[in-house]
Design a protein around this motif. Structure first.
Motif, short mmCIF file in Angstrom:
data_model
loop_
_atom_site.label_atom_id
_atom_site.label_comp_id
_atom_site.label_asym_id
_atom_site.label_seq_id
_atom_site.Cartn_x
_atom_site.Cartn_y
_atom_site.Cartn_z
N PRO A 1 40.48 30.02 30.36
CA PRO A 1 39.73 30.78 31.37
C PRO A 1 40.04 30.22 32.76
CG PRO A 1 38.33 29.09 30.42
CD PRO A 1 39.66 28.96 29.73
N ALA A 2 40.12 31.11 33.73
CA ALA A 2 40.33 30.70 35.11
C ALA A 2 39.37 31.47 36.00
CB ALA A 2 41.77 30.94 35.54
N LEU A 3 38.60 30.75 36.77
CA LEU A 3 37.60 31.31 37.66
C LEU A 3 38.16 31.31 39.09
CD1 LEU A 3 34.47 32.16 37.50
CD2 LEU A 3 34.04 29.89 38.47
N TYR A 4 38.06 32.46 39.77
CA TYR A 4 38.63 32.61 41.11
C TYR A 4 37.53 32.92 42.13
CZ TYR A 4 42.87 33.27 38.33
OH TYR A 4 43.90 33.12 37.43
N TYR B 1 40.22 26.16 36.35
CA TYR B 1 40.69 26.60 35.03
C TYR B 1 40.44 25.50 34.01
CZ TYR B 1 44.95 23.88 36.12
OH TYR B 1 45.84 22.88 36.45
N ALA B 2 40.46 25.91 32.74
CA ALA B 2 40.17 24.98 31.66
C ALA B 2 41.17 25.21 30.53
CB ALA B 2 38.74 25.15 31.17
N ASP B 3 41.04 24.43 29.47
CA ASP B 3 41.96 24.51 28.33
C ASP B 3 41.53 25.62 27.38
OD1 ASP B 3 43.15 22.34 29.53
OD2 ASP B 3 42.16 20.87 28.24
N ALA C 1 37.83 28.27 26.13
CA ALA C 1 38.14 29.66 25.75
C ALA C 1 38.95 29.65 24.47
CB ALA C 1 38.89 30.38 26.86
N HIS C 2 38.72 30.69 23.66
CA HIS C 2 39.50 30.90 22.45
C HIS C 2 40.10 32.31 22.51
CE1 HIS C 2 37.03 27.53 21.19
NE2 HIS C 2 35.94 28.28 21.22
N PHE D 1 46.48 22.13 25.87
CA PHE D 1 45.92 21.08 26.72
C PHE D 1 46.74 21.04 28.01
CE2 PHE D 1 44.79 19.15 22.43
CZ PHE D 1 43.44 19.45 22.54
N LYS D 2 46.16 21.50 29.07
CA LYS D 2 46.89 21.74 30.31
C LYS D 2 46.86 20.51 31.23
CE LYS D 2 45.24 26.43 29.67
NZ LYS D 2 44.27 27.46 30.08
#
Length: 575
Positions: A177-180, A143-145, A228-229, A159-160
């Protein structure tokens, strides 16, 4: 209302300036990323799932156009089979719910990326995911911010931190966004945890919980970059969140764990861990010298404002001479819960606590400064419930200045060998960005002004370092030793204490004290060299916890996945 004097990362003008300097991708960077992608030896298929129960053909086409800007080309869209669209990149699926749609998408690709329809990905997003997988191919979740984009204005950056198995129970901090990994989705069967009417972001929360429970923390990665926005507010239900988390915990067979609304914001969860049966005994250790006012307020609060059934209070008198303080300490001996130890040697905070531990009769130790005031009767119950829970090594608390601003909400390691208290000077009732001040979460260290630890763990790591860290940094060093055992250091906002910081021993204001502090700082860092090599996992490298605010890091610090201990540093963002 966000206090942008403390949380400068929420100031729109400051964010716009930071974006212009550090977060706008250049043509040469796009070219470089494209070359790296083209050099990869294998191709990963990504199924992107628009999370909308009844998306129109126009919405799907717009969603597809957004993805067409991606540098990484090997993606397709899986959508509900109720629209006739002749396009090879659009794969229709027959599913009774969005959760089932995600499960079906997992049959068509190597990885699945669920996104709300309003999400916008910058061109480098999918490429960064795939490049990360080329470095760490066994990841199950990446996952990203993210931030908010309305028109051309970006705001509200999220900001995670790196993966936190406690914070995810309070909120879906992973977000998008989170990629699984597709195989991980198939193992997890997320449709079992979320009802058909589940709100979009609750569904993502359920998916993350399910996949993470069949994976391990080493296989969950965070890319500290805005990838991601969102143009709309998340679709989120607090009631659904509590149902999902309760069902998840029950499915893991973890017993009765109460999940209720978080006091500072009901959209989040307060998770209350049960005490073992019988409740463990507790030894509260309070070193002191003179200062009758401090020890009187502290001990009176402990004895009169603690509803915990079984505890002893060990007062370690380090050479008290003041008659009023001696009289007060003597008066406390009348309470059978109190023992007084005398140690007239020169002040050594570590040795005083270690000495008390050798006489302690309890399962749980609580280290407590004498300049702390108790505010709530249930403080010890909450603290012990965390410290006694499997997987948790140390539990720390929310400490307030006398004016009720925050003094301690966890300790972080920043650039240039700095050690900072997180979100210092925020108001008592400020929930913090993403609930950081409202929810139980993992941190890298907590202050010894009030911390709880199991006695067996304290002894196993050798207690506080009384040879090299006599006054300062000993509590932080204790946390790092415990963390190396694979145990979590946690902070809870549900124990609030007033802390008259360093009143009893004074600040390092004289040359002698400043020299001692410098020597102990050098000693701490020499014993914790791994903190140089790897970033604090709970300190996003795009922000900087300063003494009086949370600001943007200028520039963002280099990031390295902890998995790459013996490999070259991989910068997971663009700067």
């Amino acid at each position: 209302m966000v206090n942008t004097n403390v949380f400068r990362i929420q100031d729109d003008q400051a964010y716009a300036s930071w974006i212009e300097e550090f977060d706008e991708i250049r043509d040469d960077q796009i070219k470089s990323i494209k070359c790296r992608v083209e050099s990869l030896s294998s191709t990963l298929r990504i199924a992107v799932v628009p999370l909308a129960a009844s998306a129109s053909s126009g919405e799907l086409i717009q969603f597809k156009r957004m993805l067409e800007s991606q540098i990484y080309p090997h993606w397709h869209i899986c959508f509900q089979d109720n629209i006739d669209l002749d396009d090879a990149s659009l794969v229709p699926c027959t599913a009774g719910s969005l959760a089932a749609l995600i499960s079906q998408a997992a049959l068509t690709a190597d990885f699945v990326l669920p996104l709300p329809l309003d999400a916008i990905l910058p061109p480098q997003a999918l490429a960064h995911f795939v490049l990360t997988l080329s470095e760490i191919p066994d990841a199950d979740i990446i996952y990203a911010d993210e931030d908010v984009l309305r028109g051309k204005i970006r705001s509200q950056p999220s900001f995670k931190t790196d993966w936190d198995p406690l914070l995810i129970l309070g909120s879906n901090f992973v977000g998008i966004p989170a990629l699984y990994r597709a195989q991980a989705i198939q193992r997890a069967q997320p449709e079992e945890l979320c009802e058909k009417a589940c709100a979009t972001d609750n569904l993502l929360h359920a998916l993350t919980l399910r996949v993470s429970s069949t994976s391990s923390s080493e296989r969950i990665l965070h890319i500290p970059s805005i990838l991601a926005h969102r143009s709309k507010l998340p679709e989120w239900s607090g009631d659904q969140a509590r149902h999902i988390v309760s069902s998840h915990l029950a499915s893991l067979g973890l017993g009765t764990i109460e999940v209720r609304p978080a006091p500072l914001d009901s959209k989040w969860n307060r998770v209350s861990f049960p005490l073992p049966t019988p409740a463990p005994s507790v030894s509260i250790i309070v070193p002191t010298r003179d200062r009758a006012d401090l020890i009187s307020a502290c001990v009176t609060g402990i004895l009169n404002r603690t509803d915990y059934p079984s505890f002893e209070l060990i007062i370690v008198d380090n050479g008290t001479k003041a008659p009023d303080a001696l009289a007060i300490i003597e008066s406390f001996k009348c309470d059978n819960r109190v023992r007084v130890l005398r140690d007239d040697r020169p002040f050594n905070y570590s040795r005083l606590n270690n000495y008390a531990v050798t006489t302690a009769r309890s399962d749980i130790l609580v280290l407590l400064n004498n300049d702390v005031e108790i505010l709530h009767d249930d403080w010890l119950t909450e603290l012990v419930s965390l410290a006694s829970y499997p997987g948790i090594g140390v539990a720390g608390t929310k400490l307030l200045y006398p004016d009720l601003r925050i003094q301690h909400a966890g300790v972080t390691f920043g650039p240039d060998s700095t050690i900072q208290h997180q979100m210092r000077l925020a108001s008592r009732n400020d929930p913090g960005p993403g609930g950081a001040l409202a929810l139980i979460r993992s941190v890298s260290a907590v202050t010894g002004a009030c911390l709880a630890i199991r006695r067996e763990i304290y002894i196993k790591v050798g207690g506080l370092n009384e040879e090299r860290l006599r006054v300062a940094y000993n509590d932080i060093d204790l946390c790092r030793k415990v963390a190396r055992l694979g145990l979590s250091i946690v902070w809870t906002p549900f124990v609030e204490l007033v802390h008259h910081e360093s009143i009893s021993r004074g600040q390092a204001s004289t040359p002698e004290k400043a020299g001692r502090d410098s020597a102990e700082s050098i000693a701490f860092w020499s014993m914790n060299r791994d903190l140089y090599e790897f970033p604090d996992p709970f300190h996003n490298p795009q922000i900087h916890f300063q003494n009086d605010c949370v600001d943007f890091a200028r520039p963002p610090r280099p990031h390295r996945f902890r998995h790459l201990r013996n490999q070259e540093r991989y910068v997971a963002f663009l700067y």
